[in-house]
Motif scaffolding. Structure first.
Motif, short mmCIF file in Angstrom:
data_model
loop_
_atom_site.label_atom_id
_atom_site.label_comp_id
_atom_site.label_asym_id
_atom_site.label_seq_id
_atom_site.Cartn_x
_atom_site.Cartn_y
_atom_site.Cartn_z
N ALA A 108 -2.38 13.53 24.78
CA ALA A 108 -1.37 14.39 24.15
C ALA A 108 -2.07 15.67 23.71
CB ALA A 108 -0.71 13.68 22.98
N ASN A 109 -2.42 16.51 24.70
CA ASN A 109 -3.19 17.71 24.41
C ASN A 109 -2.29 18.91 24.11
OD1 ASN A 109 -2.17 18.46 26.87
ND2 ASN A 109 -4.08 18.19 27.98
N ASP A 110 -2.86 20.09 24.08
CA ASP A 110 -2.12 21.30 23.72
C ASP A 110 -0.92 21.55 24.62
OD1 ASP A 110 -3.93 21.72 21.71
OD2 ASP A 110 -5.12 23.18 22.84
N ARG A 111 -1.03 21.17 25.89
CA ARG A 111 0.07 21.43 26.82
C ARG A 111 1.31 20.60 26.49
NH1 ARG A 111 -3.77 20.14 30.66
NH2 ARG A 111 -2.38 18.53 31.40
N VAL A 112 1.13 19.44 25.92
CA VAL A 112 2.27 18.57 25.64
C VAL A 112 2.55 18.41 24.15
CG1 VAL A 112 1.94 17.27 27.78
CG2 VAL A 112 0.90 16.45 25.69
N PHE A 113 1.66 18.94 23.32
CA PHE A 113 1.78 18.78 21.87
C PHE A 113 3.11 19.30 21.33
CE2 PHE A 113 1.15 20.20 17.49
CZ PHE A 113 0.70 19.01 16.92
N ASP A 114 3.50 20.51 21.75
CA ASP A 114 4.75 21.09 21.25
C ASP A 114 5.95 20.23 21.60
OD1 ASP A 114 3.41 23.20 20.08
OD2 ASP A 114 3.75 24.57 21.76
N THR A 115 5.97 19.69 22.81
CA THR A 115 7.08 18.83 23.23
C THR A 115 7.16 17.60 22.33
OG1 THR A 115 6.96 19.59 25.51
CG2 THR A 115 8.00 17.45 25.13
N GLY A 122 13.03 15.96 15.83
CA GLY A 122 14.45 15.85 16.15
C GLY A 122 15.04 17.11 16.76
N GLN A 123 14.21 18.03 17.19
CA GLN A 123 14.70 19.28 17.77
C GLN A 123 15.12 19.12 19.23
OE1 GLN A 123 11.53 22.06 17.13
NE2 GLN A 123 11.76 22.03 14.91
N ILE A 124 14.56 18.09 19.89
CA ILE A 124 14.96 17.79 21.26
C ILE A 124 15.12 16.28 21.38
CG2 ILE A 124 13.87 19.83 22.30
CD1 ILE A 124 11.56 18.03 23.18
N SER A 125 15.90 15.88 22.36
CA SER A 125 16.12 14.45 22.60
C SER A 125 14.95 13.86 23.38
CB SER A 125 17.41 14.25 23.40
OG SER A 125 17.24 14.74 24.72
N LYS A 126 14.92 12.55 23.45
CA LYS A 126 13.88 11.87 24.23
C LYS A 126 13.99 12.24 25.70
CE LYS A 126 11.73 7.36 24.61
NZ LYS A 126 11.82 5.94 24.21
#
Length: 163
Positions: A108-115, A122-126
């Motif tokens: 879970a690095n910088d590229r995926v951290f924001d997601t 709770g800003q985006i769904s699964k």
């Protein structure tokens, strides 16, 4: 299998259970089978400790012995629903790694951290999070959570100084 640990230290005798809480796969000794990934991590660590050197510790992981022993292993094949649930649970301090000796999967690095953070908040769904992660090529990390596994299956070979 060759595995690598990026650091600012020579780690000839790794310890399980040392490190920060709430990491991706638990409080263990992290290695990767991707040399450049360890090299990048060592460089990041060096920036945090400017008076240090970036180093890649090289080990041999005895996969045959690991497989033949009664170790409990968990492997994630990619950035999927199970991986996301595990990472979120870990970051929330729920310790889903308890009972495992080794956990392997994507970083879970910088590229995926924001997601991941957007999903946790709770800003985006699964489904949206998994849709975004689908386009990322996972790096690989192995978290060794059991000291006996380290002692029996991981052998230090060398330390390569990067800078």
């Amino acid at each position: 299998m060759k595995v690598y640990h990026g650091s600012t230290l020579v780690v000839q005798y790794p310890l399980a259970g040392v490190g920060r809480d709430n990491l991706d796969f638990g409080k263990g000794f992290y290695v990767t089978d991707i040399y450049n990934q360890a090299k990048r991590w060592a460089s990041v660590m060096m920036l945090r400790r400017p008076d240090s050197s970036a180093m890649v510790n090289v080990y041999e992981l005895d996969v045959a012995r690991l497989s033949s022993a009664n170790y409990k292993l968990l492997r994630f094949e990619g950035y999927n629903s199970e991986w996301l649930d595990f990472i979120v649970s870990s970051r929330q301090g729920k310790k889903p790694w308890i009972g495992y000796d080794l956990v392997e999967g994507g970083v879970a690095n910088d590229r995926v951290f924001d997601t991941i953070e957007n999903y946790i908040e709770g800003q985006i769904s699964k489904d949206i999070a998994l849709g975004r992660l689908r386009y990322e090529k996972p790096n690989n990390q192995l978290c060794i959570l059991n000291q006996q596994l380290i002692d029996e299956c991981l052998s230090f070979e060398e330390c390569i100084i990067i800078k």
